[in-house]
Design a protein around this motif. Structure first.
Motif, mmCIF file in Angstrom:
data_model
loop_
_atom_site.group_PDB
_atom_site.id
_atom_site.type_symbol
_atom_site.label_atom_id
_atom_site.label_comp_id
_atom_site.label_asym_id
_atom_site.label_seq_id
_atom_site.Cartn_x
_atom_site.Cartn_y
_atom_site.Cartn_z
ATOM 1 N N ASP A 259 68.150 71.350 69.684
ATOM 2 C CA ASP A 259 66.832 70.772 69.394
ATOM 3 C C ASP A 259 66.747 70.294 67.951
ATOM 4 O O ASP A 259 66.207 69.207 67.662
ATOM 5 N N GLU A 260 67.301 71.095 67.043
ATOM 6 C CA GLU A 260 67.271 70.729 65.634
ATOM 7 C C GLU A 260 68.094 69.471 65.377
ATOM 8 O O GLU A 260 67.692 68.582 64.604
ATOM 9 N N LYS A 261 69.229 69.371 66.044
ATOM 10 C CA LYS A 261 70.079 68.199 65.894
ATOM 11 C C LYS A 261 69.381 66.945 66.415
ATOM 12 O O LYS A 261 69.434 65.874 65.795
ATOM 13 N N GLU A 262 68.721 67.057 67.563
ATOM 14 C CA GLU A 262 68.011 65.918 68.135
ATOM 15 C C GLU A 262 66.848 65.481 67.247
ATOM 16 O O GLU A 262 66.550 64.286 67.139
ATOM 17 N N LYS A 263 66.197 66.434 66.612
ATOM 18 C CA LYS A 263 65.103 66.103 65.699
ATOM 19 C C LYS A 263 65.619 65.315 64.496
ATOM 20 O O LYS A 263 64.986 64.352 64.042
ATOM 21 N N LYS A 264 66.766 65.721 63.981
ATOM 22 C CA LYS A 264 67.341 65.014 62.832
ATOM 23 C C LYS A 264 67.736 63.592 63.217
ATOM 24 O O LYS A 264 67.537 62.652 62.437
ATOM 25 N N ILE A 265 68.296 63.430 64.412
ATOM 26 C CA ILE A 265 68.677 62.093 64.874
ATOM 27 C C ILE A 265 67.445 61.219 65.038
ATOM 28 O O ILE A 265 67.425 60.041 64.627
ATOM 29 N N ALA A 266 66.391 61.787 65.624
ATOM 30 C CA ALA A 266 65.151 61.032 65.817
ATOM 31 C C ALA A 266 64.535 60.642 64.478
ATOM 32 O O ALA A 266 64.011 59.527 64.315
ATOM 33 N N LYS A 267 64.609 61.546 63.505
ATOM 34 C CA LYS A 267 64.049 61.252 62.188
ATOM 35 C C LYS A 267 64.815 60.126 61.506
ATOM 36 O O LYS A 267 64.224 59.243 60.873
#
Length: 285
Positions: A259-267
């Motif tokens: 989830d944290e990785k996906e948030k960074k990609i989205a950001k």
């Protein structure tokens, strides 16, 4: 009773065909044990504990978890006594054992001699048990009646229940974390329960075979929230719940990291218009 007459009727059974055969498949596949699918009451002897445990894991996937038990010297005395009692009572039909289940060692050596004997198997048994040997013409043994002893190819009649696991793709980094955690746990359990005992090693807690199987199936274990699919039969009944707790804890960690990785990609995607010049130039190209 004075001067009783003793009548020995022997234990030869003319309606039973005796057969000694060698493994045709690789030993590690245990396919030669498919004859156990009929679930007749049977004890299968193995040369060592690891082979017996590995066969037990596989046979439970073929025949059902409640059909097979393993018996060897590394089990506790209470567990060995209970398993032998349950086997005799017919609570399960297949017992996989080492010499720990046969108090008369000579019997096993005699069976090895039988396997290497070139003559009639029925006569060997009759001589051994003191029976009067009466030749049987129809179904004597696979030496006297080789045409009657041909095996059917049963390798395709039963397949492991969890074939889907072979098609599973699992992330190497996550799997390595699972492996390392299980190794640490296994070492701790060995120090707690078995350290200092003769012949015991970390394998007593969990064999490498079972550890590797657990690592391979960790995603399925997380999804099902259960390790029943492993068909594991450890020495300590608390071990499965401990292993499940470890894997579920790692599963939660993996999910949070994802989830944290996906948030960074989205950001990064949302901040695309504010990239610094070198990055913007590369992005535009």
């Amino acid at each position: 009773m004075m001067n009783p007459t003793i009548i020995n009727i022997g234990n030869d059974r003319p309606n039973i065909m005796y057969k000694v055969t060698s493994f045709k498949e690789a030993v590690s596949s245990f396919k030669d044990l498919l004859f156990l699918k009929d679930k007749a009451k049977t004890i299968v002897y193995f040369d060592n504990r690891d082979l017996a445990e590995q066969a037990g894991h596989l046979l439970r996937t073929w025949f059902g978890q409640e059909q097979v038990r393993v018996y060897h010297g590394f089990k506790t005395d209470d567990l060995k006594n209970r398993r032998m009692k349950e086997f005799r009572e017919g609570k399960y039909p297949i017992l996989l054992a080492t010499e720990a289940a046969d108090p008369v060692q000579q019997d096993l050596k005699d069976l090895i001699d039988l396997a290497n004997s070139p003559g009639c198997i029925r006569k060997y048994f009759n001589d051994y048990y003191g029976n009067e040997h009466v030749p049987v013409t129809d179904v004597c043994c696979n030496i006297c009646n080789p045409d009657e002893a041909d095996d059917k190819d049963e390798s395709s009649t039963i397949q492991p229940a969890d074939k889907a696991s072979k098609r599973e793709k699992w992330d190497k980094n996550e799997a390595e974390q699972v492996r390392n955690a299980l190794i640490v746990w296994r070492d701790n359990m060995y120090d707690l329960h078995f350290k200092g005992r003769m012949h015991d090693t970390e394998q007593t807690v969990m064999t490498d075979y079972m550890l590797n199987k657990t690592v391979k199936k960790y995603k399925s274990i997380i999804a099902a929230r259960s390790i029943d699919m492993l068909y594991w039969d450890p020495l300590n009944e608390t071990y499965p719940s401990q292993v499940l707790e470890i894997i579920m804890g790692l599963g939660k960690q993996f999910l949070e990291e994802k989830d944290e990785k996906e948030k960074k990609i989205a950001k990064k995607r949302s901040d695309g218009g504010n990239l610094e010049w070198p990055h913007l130039f590369k992005f535009l190209l």
